[in-house]
Design a protein around this motif. Structure first.
Motif, PDB file in Angstrom:
ATOM      1  N   LEU A 101      25.759  -3.008 -12.049  1.00 57.81           N
ATOM      2  CA  LEU A 101      26.057  -2.414 -10.741  1.00 57.81           C
ATOM      3  C   LEU A 101      27.155  -3.191 -10.019  1.00 57.81           C
ATOM      4  N   VAL A 102      27.107  -4.507 -10.107  1.00 57.89           N
ATOM      5  CA  VAL A 102      28.133  -5.328  -9.446  1.00 57.89           C
ATOM      6  C   VAL A 102      29.502  -5.075 -10.070  1.00 57.89           C
ATOM      7  N   LEU A 103      29.574  -4.992 -11.390  1.00 59.88           N
ATOM      8  CA  LEU A 103      30.857  -4.748 -12.058  1.00 59.88           C
ATOM      9  C   LEU A 103      31.398  -3.359 -11.714  1.00 59.88           C
ATOM     10  N   LEU A 104      30.536  -2.370 -11.649  1.00 57.05           N
ATOM     11  CA  LEU A 104      30.985  -1.033 -11.250  1.00 57.05           C
ATOM     12  C   LEU A 104      31.430  -1.021  -9.791  1.00 57.05           C
ATOM     13  N   SER A 105      30.782  -1.838  -8.959  1.00 62.29           N
ATOM     14  CA  SER A 105      31.212  -1.953  -7.567  1.00 62.29           C
ATOM     15  C   SER A 105      32.597  -2.592  -7.490  1.00 62.29           C
ATOM     16  N   LEU A 106      32.847  -3.612  -8.326  1.00 66.99           N
ATOM     17  CA  LEU A 106      34.185  -4.215  -8.383  1.00 66.99           C
ATOM     18  C   LEU A 106      35.226  -3.182  -8.795  1.00 66.99           C
ATOM     19  N   GLY A 107      34.844  -2.266  -9.660  1.00 69.61           N
ATOM     20  CA  GLY A 107      35.767  -1.223 -10.081  1.00 69.61           C
ATOM     21  C   GLY A 107      35.999  -0.145  -9.043  1.00 69.61           C
ATOM     22  N   GLY A 108      35.189  -0.114  -8.006  1.00 73.70           N
ATOM     23  CA  GLY A 108      35.378   0.863  -6.936  1.00 73.70           C
ATOM     24  C   GLY A 108      34.723   2.196  -7.200  1.00 73.70           C
ATOM     25  N   LEU A 109      33.588   2.180  -7.874  1.00 75.14           N
ATOM     26  CA  LEU A 109      32.905   3.433  -8.197  1.00 75.14           C
ATOM     27  C   LEU A 109      31.902   3.776  -7.103  1.00 75.14           C
ATOM     28  N   PRO A 110      31.953   4.986  -6.531  1.00 75.47           N
ATOM     29  CA  PRO A 110      30.922   5.360  -5.556  1.00 75.47           C
ATOM     30  C   PRO A 110      29.599   5.582  -6.266  1.00 75.47           C
ATOM     31  N   PRO A 111      28.449   5.393  -5.601  1.00 72.99           N
ATOM     32  CA  PRO A 111      28.259   5.100  -4.182  1.00 72.99           C
ATOM     33  C   PRO A 111      28.072   3.610  -3.891  1.00 72.99           C
ATOM     34  N   LEU A 112      28.822   2.741  -4.547  1.00 71.02           N
ATOM     35  CA  LEU A 112      28.675   1.306  -4.375  1.00 71.02           C
ATOM     36  C   LEU A 112      29.676   0.785  -3.343  1.00 71.02           C
ATOM     37  N   THR A 113      29.484  -0.451  -2.917  1.00 67.39           N
ATOM     38  CA  THR A 113      30.282  -1.015  -1.831  1.00 67.39           C
ATOM     39  C   THR A 113      31.772  -1.036  -2.148  1.00 67.39           C
ATOM     40  N   GLY A 114      32.138  -1.317  -3.420  1.00 67.28           N
ATOM     41  CA  GLY A 114      33.547  -1.460  -3.775  1.00 67.28           C
ATOM     42  C   GLY A 114      34.374  -0.207  -3.562  1.00 67.28           C
ATOM     43  N   PHE A 115      33.721   0.946  -3.449  1.00 73.40           N
ATOM     44  CA  PHE A 115      34.458   2.187  -3.191  1.00 73.40           C
ATOM     45  C   PHE A 115      35.011   2.220  -1.769  1.00 73.40           C
ATOM     46  N   MET A 116      34.336   1.542  -0.838  1.00 75.80           N
ATOM     47  CA  MET A 116      34.690   1.641   0.588  1.00 75.80           C
ATOM     48  C   MET A 116      36.120   1.171   0.882  1.00 75.80           C
ATOM     49  N   PRO A 117      36.520  -0.076   0.521  1.00 77.89           N
ATOM     50  CA  PRO A 117      37.884  -0.488   0.862  1.00 77.89           C
ATOM     51  C   PRO A 117      38.954   0.334   0.160  1.00 77.89           C
ATOM     52  N   LYS A 118      38.724   0.709  -1.116  1.00 78.28           N
ATOM     53  CA  LYS A 118      39.729   1.500  -1.832  1.00 78.28           C
ATOM     54  C   LYS A 118      39.896   2.875  -1.193  1.00 78.28           C
ATOM     55  N   TRP A 119      38.795   3.478  -0.833  1.00 80.54           N
ATOM     56  CA  TRP A 119      38.825   4.798  -0.194  1.00 80.54           C
ATOM     57  C   TRP A 119      39.584   4.733   1.137  1.00 80.54           C
ATOM     58  N   LEU A 120      39.267   3.750   1.961  1.00 79.60           N
ATOM     59  CA  LEU A 120      39.918   3.645   3.267  1.00 79.60           C
ATOM     60  C   LEU A 120      41.391   3.271   3.146  1.00 79.60           C
ATOM     61  N   ILE A 121      41.733   2.436   2.165  1.00 78.10           N
ATOM     62  CA  ILE A 121      43.141   2.062   1.975  1.00 78.10           C
ATOM     63  C   ILE A 121      43.952   3.270   1.498  1.00 78.10           C
ATOM     64  N   LEU A 122      43.416   4.034   0.559  1.00 77.67           N
ATOM     65  CA  LEU A 122      44.117   5.238   0.098  1.00 77.67           C
ATOM     66  C   LEU A 122      44.259   6.251   1.234  1.00 77.67           C
ATOM     67  N   GLN A 123      43.238   6.363   2.061  1.00 73.57           N
ATOM     68  CA  GLN A 123      43.292   7.267   3.209  1.00 73.57           C
ATOM     69  C   GLN A 123      44.388   6.844   4.189  1.00 73.57           C
ATOM     70  N   GLU A 124      44.483   5.536   4.440  1.00 75.20           N
ATOM     71  CA  GLU A 124      45.502   5.024   5.365  1.00 75.20           C
ATOM     72  C   GLU A 124      46.907   5.197   4.798  1.00 75.20           C
ATOM     73  N   LEU A 125      47.076   4.974   3.489  1.00 72.50           N
ATOM     74  CA  LEU A 125      48.386   5.188   2.879  1.00 72.50           C
ATOM     75  C   LEU A 125      48.803   6.657   2.971  1.00 72.50           C
ATOM     76  N   ALA A 126      47.841   7.561   2.797  1.00 71.02           N
ATOM     77  CA  ALA A 126      48.159   8.988   2.947  1.00 71.02           C
ATOM     78  C   ALA A 126      48.535   9.318   4.386  1.00 71.02           C
ATOM     79  N   LYS A 127      47.857   8.687   5.368  1.00 66.52           N
ATOM     80  CA  LYS A 127      48.193   8.910   6.781  1.00 66.52           C
ATOM     81  C   LYS A 127      49.598   8.411   7.112  1.00 66.52           C
ATOM     82  N   GLN A 128      50.019   7.332   6.425  1.00 63.32           N
ATOM     83  CA  GLN A 128      51.347   6.768   6.670  1.00 63.32           C
ATOM     84  C   GLN A 128      52.441   7.511   5.905  1.00 63.32           C
ATOM     85  N   ASP A 129      52.099   8.687   5.357  1.00 67.54           N
ATOM     86  CA  ASP A 129      53.047   9.529   4.625  1.00 67.54           C
ATOM     87  C   ASP A 129      53.581   8.806   3.384  1.00 67.54           C
ATOM     88  N   LEU A 130      52.686   8.173   2.649  1.00 66.03           N
ATOM     89  CA  LEU A 130      53.047   7.486   1.409  1.00 66.03           C
ATOM     90  C   LEU A 130      52.178   8.010   0.254  1.00 66.03           C
TER      91      LEU A 130
END
Length: 348
Positions: A246-275
């Motif tokens: 579970l920890v390794l999958l969280s490091l990979g950013g797989l939902p519904p684990l914690t590691g998905f949260m920063p990647k999801w929000l960063i991708l969302q912010e990059l899309a908002k910045q028109d990138l």
């Protein structure tokens, strides 16, 4: 190691990082980084092994080079602008030089070559300190000077780090090298969003520390340093294997684990910045990292080693390892995703 010496070294680690955090003068910040480096050198070399000595020497030379670059860049800025304050990095040459030096300190690509080799020569607990605590002070300085830095430089560093961090970990058989490339990739995620949303960089750093600490502690508890040793862990401690997967999958950013949260929000912010192109490239590089985490999970959970277990069954032995830090970091690394709205409210 003598407990008094260990206490002195750990106190010096804390002092160096705190000094860098609290400083607004480049000389004081440089002094904090140097105290930090000199405190961890004896911890790295405490195991009298050729690999540990080699790793310590490589780390010392790399950090000394980066510290000299920081001192040269801050002197250049003071010579051109007449100030030593960190917030007045008006010289583009000095700010670019500082970012390059700090990238070398934390292992951002293309200045990442030292990190897998150094981490491979250390034991897991010292590697944990190197992968988490030693990143704090340089990242604080990067956040301070980011607004005076060319955005293209930070974008290139972030993209290269995520690409090399994902690509470099694909063919590794040593777990410490795999975690080193994982660290390089996560640093890239933090740096690329820094110019647009610094609070997301801080959130990504905190979640990275939780996940990496949990990964190192689970590997330490299972005494695993290579991929082929993971195949026998399930017969010794099935619960630990579940946690590690579970920890390794969280490091990979797989939902519904914690590691998905920063990647999801960063991708969302990059899309908002028109990138959208950069966001797409970051998502693709995240798939590279996820692949080698899935490979480790496959080795742990879906394979059976052809060898019989040569060790004594551990459930018949009294364990001497402290499990509270492992339990705490595991819960943080696995279960924080539902808390995303509260975390965003706290950090913004």
């Amino acid at each position: 190691m003598n407990p008094y010496v260990l206490m002195t070294l750990l106190s010096s680690l804390g002092l160096g990082t705190t000094l860098t955090f609290a400083s607004s003068h480049w000389l004081l910040a440089w002094m904090g980084l140097e105290i930090n480096t000199l405190a961890i050198i004896p911890l790295m070399a405490q195991h009298h092994h050729p690999r540990a000595v080699e790793a310590t020497t490589k780390y010392f030379l790399t950090q000394a080079t980066a510290a000299a670059m920081i001192l040269f860049a801050s002197t250049t800025n003071a010579w051109m602008m007449g100030v030593w304050d960190m917030v007045n990095m008006s010289s583009p040459i000095a700010s670019a030089m500082v970012i390059a030096a700090l990238a070398l300190k934390i292992g951002l690509a293309p200045m990442h070559f030292w990190m897998p080799e150094v981490l491979q020569g250390l034991d897991l607990l010292t590697g944990l300190v190197l992968s988490t605590w030693q990143k704090l002070a340089p990242l604080a300085l990067i956040i301070t000077v980011a607004q005076a830095t060319d955005p293209l430089l930070l974008t290139i560093l972030g993209l290269m780090s995520t690409l090399i961090g994902g690509w470099g970990g694909l063919n590794q058989t040593q777990l410490r090298k795999t975690l080193a490339y994982s660290s390089i990739a996560h640093m890239g995620w933090m740096v690329i969003i820094l110019q647009y949303a610094p609070h997301l960089t801080l959130m990504a750093l905190v979640t990275y520390i939780f996940m990496t600490s949990a990964a190192f502690l689970t590997l330490k508890a299972s005494s695993a340093t290579k991929v082929n040793t993971l195949t026998m862990v399930w017969s010794k401690n099935p619960a630990l294997v579940t946690i590690a997967a579970l920890v390794l999958l969280s490091l990979g950013g797989l939902p519904p684990l914690t590691g998905f949260m920063p990647k999801w929000l960063i991708l969302q912010e990059l899309a908002k910045q028109d990138l959208p192109l950069i966001a797409t490239m970051m998502a693709i590089t995240a798939l590279l990292s996820l692949y080698f985490y899935l490979r480790l999970c496959y080795a742990m959970t879906l394979t059976i080693s052809p060898h019989s277990a040569a060790s004594t069954t551990p459930w018949r032995l009294q364990t001497t390892q402290t499990s509270f830090p492992l339990a705490l970091f595991t819960v943080m690394a696995v279960g924080l995703l539902p808390m995303t709205p509260s975390i965003i409210t706290l950090i913004t």
